[in-house]
Design a protein around this motif. Structure first.
Motif, PDB file in Angstrom:
ATOM      1  N   VAL B  83     -59.246 -22.093 -28.478  1.00 26.33           N
ATOM      2  CA  VAL B  83     -59.959 -21.507 -27.287  1.00 26.33           C
ATOM      3  C   VAL B  83     -60.010 -20.052 -27.023  1.00 26.33           C
ATOM      4  O   VAL B  83     -61.123 -19.621 -26.698  1.00 26.33           O
ATOM      5  N   ARG B  86     -61.780 -17.772 -29.045  1.00 27.93           N
ATOM      6  CA  ARG B  86     -63.226 -17.641 -28.950  1.00 27.93           C
ATOM      7  C   ARG B  86     -63.680 -16.724 -27.708  1.00 27.93           C
ATOM      8  O   ARG B  86     -64.677 -16.147 -27.814  1.00 27.93           O
ATOM      9  N   VAL B  87     -62.958 -17.193 -26.641  1.00 27.37           N
ATOM     10  CA  VAL B  87     -63.131 -16.472 -25.484  1.00 27.37           C
ATOM     11  C   VAL B  87     -62.990 -15.084 -25.387  1.00 27.37           C
ATOM     12  O   VAL B  87     -63.402 -14.238 -24.728  1.00 27.37           O
ATOM     13  N   PHE B  90     -65.510 -12.385 -24.897  1.00 18.42           N
ATOM     14  CA  PHE B  90     -65.946 -11.856 -23.502  1.00 18.42           C
ATOM     15  C   PHE B  90     -65.159 -11.201 -22.644  1.00 18.42           C
ATOM     16  O   PHE B  90     -65.772 -10.855 -21.549  1.00 18.42           O
ATOM     17  N   HIS B  92     -61.414  -9.778 -20.772  1.00 21.68           N
ATOM     18  CA  HIS B  92     -60.224 -10.374 -20.343  1.00 21.68           C
ATOM     19  C   HIS B  92     -60.292 -11.304 -18.829  1.00 21.68           C
ATOM     20  O   HIS B  92     -59.549 -12.094 -18.791  1.00 21.68           O
ATOM     21  N   VAL B  93     -61.537 -10.952 -18.184  1.00 22.81           N
ATOM     22  CA  VAL B  93     -61.728 -11.939 -17.240  1.00 22.81           C
ATOM     23  C   VAL B  93     -61.927 -13.238 -17.463  1.00 22.81           C
ATOM     24  O   VAL B  93     -61.569 -14.280 -17.013  1.00 22.81           O
ATOM     25  N   LEU B  97     -60.009 -16.711 -16.939  1.00 25.25           N
ATOM     26  CA  LEU B  97     -60.938 -17.844 -16.299  1.00 25.25           C
ATOM     27  C   LEU B  97     -60.379 -18.950 -17.017  1.00 25.25           C
ATOM     28  O   LEU B  97     -60.363 -19.905 -16.674  1.00 25.25           O
ATOM     29  N   VAL B  98     -60.452 -18.814 -18.534  1.00 26.62           N
ATOM     30  CA  VAL B  98     -60.170 -20.131 -19.094  1.00 26.62           C
ATOM     31  C   VAL B  98     -58.767 -20.623 -19.095  1.00 26.62           C
ATOM     32  O   VAL B  98     -58.503 -21.913 -18.973  1.00 26.62           O
TER      33      VAL B  98
END
Lengths: 410, 310
Positions: B83, B86-87, B90, B92-93, B97-98
């Motif tokens: 997870v 992958r994120v 995008f 640090h935010v 969030l994840v």
């Protein structure tokens, strides 16, 4: 010039449509539950939009937004009590402004501390301040009503042009007017120099500082503006519900919900939070009646969206529209149809598995069957589990295949 | 304030502070390494406690003390691999969030598996009872055990980072990831291992904290915000700062809980009707860490040992 004009027209059309929806909605959904849901949506729209001034436009991930909506609600409650005792003649229509001003003062004070840092530190600090305010509220039952909260009677003083604000529909009218005015005001805020600077500070604080703007000051001002609108929304919520409790309206759970739904709606778009607010009220009021697993669905939807669709639902809508306009849908009709046809059973299969798990855990011993859509599922029947799992997996693979093909044809 | 109260409170405070440090050290390690904040860190603590409870039932407490953190670490590493990685693109935010979403999911899944009330996660036979008593006030063995484990962990982590080859790579990947990559080390795998190790530390804290304190679904939420306070007060990314801040907060809070005098009495005011001054110190104990946070931000925004002033 053409572009500017047509976008201005689009904005006018959008606000016209919004006004129309606000007027027509209570005429279509007339039950008392529906009016209550609509009123809550109106308040939530204001609060979520105010949250997005920080999050979407300023890049400030706040975990303590409930502080400002909640304090606005408490200010409103105390103002109403004062007014009904005859202390100060404030008509009910101005109470939301009282809430807004109170929250604005609080945001000016607390924002001074919280906006000193940006990024992840800001997130932690707002979380800490949120916890601080929520804990303090429990320590002063005289001001915040303790566990039971404070109840009020919103009908007091002279009627306002014949409106007493006793009936729920009149309160809905008040909320709708405030909702429209606040939405327009917050939209116009994005067009002011401060709003533009806020975007600049979000994107590149060093550069913003270089051209002569203090990023911390810009953040602080935006924080104050956001606090004002959050207070207005919170005050309207207090007027609608006629009760406000500290644990519920100031706590971390509420702040988290604002963040969650604004993101799901789409923080990068002005109207994303509006969609998020509608979803927030609908899912807390309605979805929780349908399924016990609604928080799990919510968490899953959120995590999947962060991974696969950072633009939220609004972002998905926009990219679908783009795909239609650019002709990609027409060129790849087959794959698009496949995607739509596989996605629905994929979600249904996953939902069936989740529902069966919850049912098994919570009441599987007494009642082995549950109703899911039109099916009757038995949690002790291995075939039911297998079918749901196979449907989900096969459709997931199909969705993945269709998406890869679509991506390739870009 | 008697001497025995002072001594026992100090010991209790230090053991609570060391527990906080076990949590914040994992969080700090992950933060300074990957620049991201793991919002679900306390959820891994909760998972450690619940797994410790379940595994203790089947295999006994001592094997569970080893097994549960390993499972938690494995879960953390899996989450990083599938997870977070992958994120990562995008920013640090999105990572924050994840993990925020993950904390929702963990809470819901824990409630689904273990129910919504407190589970009877008791101390093992050998940790029950007081270790010693001072003038009638007892210091429980379990608190001493927390101190022991925390100190051992501190030494182990320090030795690992400073004295082993692996630690060298980790430290270098912290500051110069490209260089380490160019030297042929697999930096993403190092990240995964560090994230897993951080989660395992949180899990270990859960196994020993869960039965000393209480194991219930609210435990992650109540501790989660405190460890963020620790990390900010100590200075983001500084292990030494986190250590000092954890002990500070642990001791201050434990003392405050034990003091039943009102602010008015403390200040020597006898005839005060102000509700603020009528509150006893133990009543304001829960907000003390947050007050410390606010004070710290006003006086020294980068924290006790923070180097950067972002």
């Amino acid at each position: 010039m053409m572009g500017a004009n047509s976008s201005r027209h689009a904005v006018l059309w959008a606000f016209g449509l919004f006004t129309l929806v606000l007027i027509v909605a209570p005429l279509i959904f007339t039950s008392s539950l529906a009016i209550s849901v609509l009123s809550q949506i109106g308040c939530a729209i204001i609060i979520c939009l105010s949250f997005n001034i920080l999050f979407g436009q300023g890049g400030m991930l706040s975990f303590g937004h409930a502080v400002y909506s909640g304090l606005g609600a408490f200010a409103a409650v105390h103002a109403i009590q004062l007014a009904s005792r005859g202390g100060l003649a404030i008509p009910l229509v101005l109470i939301p402004l009282v809430g807004g001003l109170a929250s604005m003062l609080m945001a000016a004070l607390l924002g001074f501390v919280s906006t000193r840092k940006a990024g992840t530190t800001f997130a932690m600090i707002t979380l800490g301040i949120g916890e601080l305010v929520a804990a303090i509220a429990l320590m002063f039952p005289g001001v915040f009503g303790g566990e039971g909260g404070i109840s009020i009677n919103r009908v007091y003083g002279m009627p306002f042009f014949g409106l007493t604000f006793g009936p729920a529909l009149q309160v809905y009218g008040l909320i709708a007017v405030y909702c429209l005015v606040c939405t327009v005001a917050m939209f116009l805020f994005t067009r002011t120099p401060l709003g533009r600077m806020l975007n600049a500070v979000r994107d590149n604080p060093v550069r913003a500082e270089f051209i002569g703007y203090d990023p911390q000051r810009v953040r602080h001002l935006a924080f104050i503006v956001s606090g004002f609108f959050a207070g207005v929304g919170g005050a309207l919520m207090a007027i609608h519900l006629e009760i406000v409790t500290g644990a519920d309206s100031l706590g971390m759970v509420r702040s988290g919900a604002y963040l969650l739904f604004v993101f799901i709606g789409g923080a990068a778009f002005f109207l994303g939070p509006v969609l998020g607010a509608v979803l927030m009220v609908c899912s807390t009021v309605l979805l929780s009646h349908f399924t016990k697993a609604w928080l799990l669905y919510l968490g899953l939807a959120f995590v999947l969206m962060v991974i696969f669709a950072p633009g939220g639902l609004m972002g998905i809508c926009v990219s679908v529209v783009h795909a239609f306009r650019s002709g990609r849908v027409r060129r790849n009709m087959g794959h698009c149809l496949l995607l739509c046809m596989a996605a629905v059973p994929e979600f249904l299969g996953a939902a069936a598995l989740i529902e069966m798990t919850y049912h098994l855990q919570l009441e599987g011993d007494f009642e082995p069957t549950l109703h899911f859509l039109n099916f009757t599922l038995n949690v002790h029947n291995a075939v039911h589990w297998t079918v749901a799992a196979v449907v989900m997996l096969v459709c997931a693979a199909t969705v993945k295949y269709a998406l890869t093909e679509l991506e390739r044809s870009k | 304030m008697s001497f025995e109260f002072l001594a026992i409170s100090l010991l209790n405070g230090i053991s609570y502070g060391l527990l906080l440090f076990m949590l914040s050290s994992g969080l700090t390690l992950i933060f300074s390494m990957m620049g991201m904040l793991n919002f679900a860190h306390a959820s891994f603590y909760m998972l450690g406690a619940y797994l410790g409870y379940s595994l203790s039932d089947t295999m006994g407490f001592w094997p569970a003390l080893v097994a549960a953190p390993c499972v938690v670490g494995l879960l953390g590493a899996t989450f990083e691999r599938f997870v977070l990685r992958r994120v990562h693109a995008f920013g640090h935010v999105a990572e924050l969030l994840v993990t925020f979403g993950l904390s929702y999911l963990v809470l819901e899944i824990v409630q689904l598996i273990w129910g919504r009330s407190v589970v009877p996660y008791g101390l093992p036979q050998s940790l029950q009872g007081p270790l010693f008593s001072l003038y009638g006030m007892q210091f429980p063995k379990s608190r001493a055990f927390i101190m022991l484990v925390a100190v051992l962990m501190l030494v182990a982590v320090w030795l690992m980072l400073k004295r082993t080859r692996m630690g060298l790579v980790v430290q270098a990947a912290l500051t110069h990831p490209q260089m380490v990559e160019a030297l042929g080390h697999n930096v993403p795998r190092v990240f995964m291992l560090v994230f897993g190790a951080g989660c395992a530390l949180a899990g270990l804290a859960g196994v020993i904290g869960g039965n000393t304190y209480v194991t219930e679904p609210g435990m992650a939420a109540s501790l989660g915000s405190i460890i963020f306070v620790v990390v900010v007060v100590g200075g983001l990314g500084s292990l030494a700062g986190a250590f000092i801040a954890s002990l500070l907060i642990g001791v201050v809070q434990t003392f405050a809980v034990g003091l039943d005098v009102s602010l008015a009495q403390l200040l020597g005011i006898t005839d005060s009707a102000s509700s603020l001054l009528q509150l006893s110190i133990s009543q304001i104990a829960p907000i003390l860490p947050f007050l410390l946070l606010v004070l710290m931000l006003i006086v020294r925004p980068r924290g006790l040992m923070g180097r950067r002033g972002e």
